[in-house]
Write an enzyme that holds these catalytic residues in place. Structure first.
Site, PDB file in Angstrom:
ATOM      1  N   ASP A 139       0.829  -1.206   0.000  1.00 11.38           N
ATOM      2  CA  ASP A 139       0.000   0.000   0.000  1.00 11.38           C
ATOM      3  C   ASP A 139       0.862   1.254   0.000  1.00 11.38           C
ATOM      4  OD1 ASP A 139       0.946  -0.527   2.555  1.00 11.38           O
ATOM      5  OD2 ASP A 139      -0.984  -0.278   3.554  1.00 11.38           O
ATOM      6  N   ASP A 192       7.089   3.562   3.315  1.00 11.96           N
ATOM      7  CA  ASP A 192       7.288   4.635   4.291  1.00 11.96           C
ATOM      8  C   ASP A 192       8.757   4.613   4.726  1.00 11.96           C
ATOM      9  OD1 ASP A 192       5.846   6.617   6.022  1.00 11.96           O
ATOM     10  OD2 ASP A 192       6.447   5.272   7.620  1.00 11.96           O
ATOM     11  N   GLY A 199      10.567   2.077   4.890  1.00  8.63           N
ATOM     12  CA  GLY A 199      11.251   1.082   4.072  1.00  8.63           C
ATOM     13  C   GLY A 199      11.798  -0.077   4.888  1.00  8.63           C
ATOM     14  N   THR A 237      10.263  -2.428   6.858  1.00  8.82           N
ATOM     15  CA  THR A 237       9.547  -3.698   6.710  1.00  8.82           C
ATOM     16  C   THR A 237       9.829  -4.310   5.339  1.00  8.82           C
ATOM     17  OG1 THR A 237       7.789  -2.713   8.037  1.00  8.82           O
ATOM     18  CG2 THR A 237       7.283  -4.793   6.964  1.00  8.82           C
ATOM     19  N   LEU A 238       9.673  -3.511   4.320  1.00 11.93           N
ATOM     20  CA  LEU A 238       9.767  -4.023   2.957  1.00 11.93           C
ATOM     21  C   LEU A 238      11.183  -4.468   2.587  1.00 11.93           C
ATOM     22  CD1 LEU A 238       7.524  -4.537   1.091  1.00 11.93           C
ATOM     23  CD2 LEU A 238       7.847  -2.301   0.054  1.00 11.93           C
ATOM     24  N   ASP A 258      -5.102   2.288   6.997  1.00  6.47           N
ATOM     25  CA  ASP A 258      -5.859   2.455   8.236  1.00  6.47           C
ATOM     26  C   ASP A 258      -5.181   3.377   9.229  1.00  6.47           C
ATOM     27  OD1 ASP A 258      -3.708   0.535   8.892  1.00  6.47           O
ATOM     28  OD2 ASP A 258      -4.725   0.441  10.831  1.00  6.47           O
ATOM     29  N   ARG A 310     -10.225   1.962   6.452  1.00  6.50           N
ATOM     30  CA  ARG A 310      -9.800   1.190   5.274  1.00  6.50           C
ATOM     31  C   ARG A 310     -10.849   1.212   4.171  1.00  6.50           C
ATOM     32  NH1 ARG A 310      -5.213  -1.786   6.841  1.00  6.50           N
ATOM     33  NH2 ARG A 310      -5.217  -2.629   8.950  1.00  6.50           N
TER      34      ARG A 310
HETATM   35  P1  IMP Z   1       7.559   0.854   6.869  1.00  6.41           P
HETATM   36  O1  IMP Z   1       7.900   1.197   5.438  1.00  6.41           O
HETATM   37  O2  IMP Z   1       8.338  -0.294   7.414  1.00  6.41           O
HETATM   38  O3  IMP Z   1       7.633   2.067   7.773  1.00  6.41           O
HETATM   39  O4  IMP Z   1       6.049   0.347   6.973  1.00  6.41           O
HETATM   40  C1  IMP Z   1       5.104   0.733   6.047  1.00  6.41           C
HETATM   41  C2  IMP Z   1       3.760   0.405   6.633  1.00  6.41           C
HETATM   42  O5  IMP Z   1       3.398   1.409   7.581  1.00  6.41           O
HETATM   43  C3  IMP Z   1       2.685   0.424   5.576  1.00  6.41           C
HETATM   44  O6  IMP Z   1       2.485  -0.835   4.995  1.00  6.41           O
HETATM   45  C4  IMP Z   1       1.485   0.918   6.349  1.00  6.41           C
HETATM   46  O7  IMP Z   1       0.820  -0.174   6.936  1.00  6.41           O
HETATM   47  C5  IMP Z   1       2.060   1.781   7.436  1.00  6.41           C
HETATM   48  N1  IMP Z   1       1.984   3.218   7.068  1.00  6.41           N
HETATM   49  C6  IMP Z   1       2.991   4.046   6.741  1.00  6.41           C
HETATM   50  N2  IMP Z   1       2.563   5.296   6.463  1.00  6.41           N
HETATM   51  C7  IMP Z   1       1.210   5.247   6.607  1.00  6.41           C
HETATM   52  C8  IMP Z   1       0.165   6.226   6.428  1.00  6.41           C
HETATM   53  O8  IMP Z   1       0.364   7.407   6.074  1.00  6.41           O
HETATM   54  N3  IMP Z   1      -1.092   5.795   6.682  1.00  6.41           N
HETATM   55  C9  IMP Z   1      -1.381   4.519   7.055  1.00  6.41           C
HETATM   56  N4  IMP Z   1      -0.447   3.565   7.217  1.00  6.41           N
HETATM   57  C10 IMP Z   1       0.842   3.925   6.997  1.00  6.41           C
HETATM   58 MG    MG Z   2       0.608  -2.215   5.776  1.00  6.11          MG
END
Ligand code: IMP
Ligand code: MG
Length: 181
Positions: free
Chosen positions: A101, A104, A106, A108-109, A160, A166
């Site tokens: 989705d 952010d 990065g 997790t991915l 969410d 959602r």
């Molecule tokens: P990250 O890249 O590891 O920080 O995780 C990304 C995850 O954080 C996404 O898959 C979302 O579930 C959640 N996330 C990051 N930014 C947002 C936002 O603006 N709204 C809702 N969920 C977010």
């Molecule tokens: Mg997510």
């Protein structure tokens, strides 16, 4: 009281989302024409995007769901990623496309990509609906980006806040007063 009342504005309308998804579907259909496309929908946030994206593909494709939890100190995502629900099939020799989705931090991915690459897919790429580069902590670029978004908290179209919003068909900016208290 409607969920829309909690938005300070609409960032992407249903029509704008439709166009973005169609364009991505076209590009992916061209790039994976003679490949063995296997879509991995990362739960839960990308379930709506993945469903729309797949319906915009014009090539054969298979898919499965994957759920990961990242945890570290507090509520911030960390580099520690655990797969909670794994894909059923072997990924060996498949052209795997991870569908997210929003990209952010990065964290997790990038961990997920490393874990899946150890399963010997023929190729491994990332498609994200939204990219929020201002928040990146781990250097990571998606291969397919729907659109770049500003550093605001976004909800709707699968995204969410505390599991709510959602269902909104558009992507909106959540009012600060809702998540800052
Ligand atoms: P990250 O890249 O590891 O920080 O995780 C990304 C995850 O954080 C996404 O898959 C979302 O579930 C959640 N996330 C990051 N930014 C947002 C936002 O603006 N709204 C809702 N969920 C977010
Ligand atoms: Mg997510």
């Amino acid at each position: 009281m409607s969920a829309r009342d909690d938005l300070s504005g609409v960032l992407l309308s249903e029509e704008q989302i439709n166009k973005i998804v169609k364009d991505l579907g076209k590009r992916i259909s061209e790039d994976y024409q003679d490949k063995n496309l296997f879509v991995i929908c990362v739960l839960k946030g990308s379930f709506i995007f993945a469903a729309d994206l797949m319906r915009s593909l014009t090539i054969p494709c298979r898919m499965d769901f994957l759920a990961a939890s990242s945890y570290g100190s507090g509520s911030k995502s960390s580099g520690n990623v655990r797969i909670i629900k794994d894909v059923a099939a072997s990924l060996e020799g498949l052209d795997v496309l991870i569908v997210e989705d929003i990209l952010d931090s990065g964290n997790t991915l990038s961990r997920l990509k490393k874990l899946l690459s150890e399963r010997h897919p023929a190729s491994l790429r990332i498609c994200t609906m939204l990219d929020k580069p201002a928040r990146r902590e781990t250097p990571l670029e998606a291969d397919y980006v729907g659109t770049v978004v500003p550093d605001e908290f976004l909800v709707g179209y699968g995204l969410d806040y505390n599991e709510y919003y959602r269902e909104l068909p558009m992507i909106g900016i959540l009012k600060r007063e809702i998540y800052s208290n």
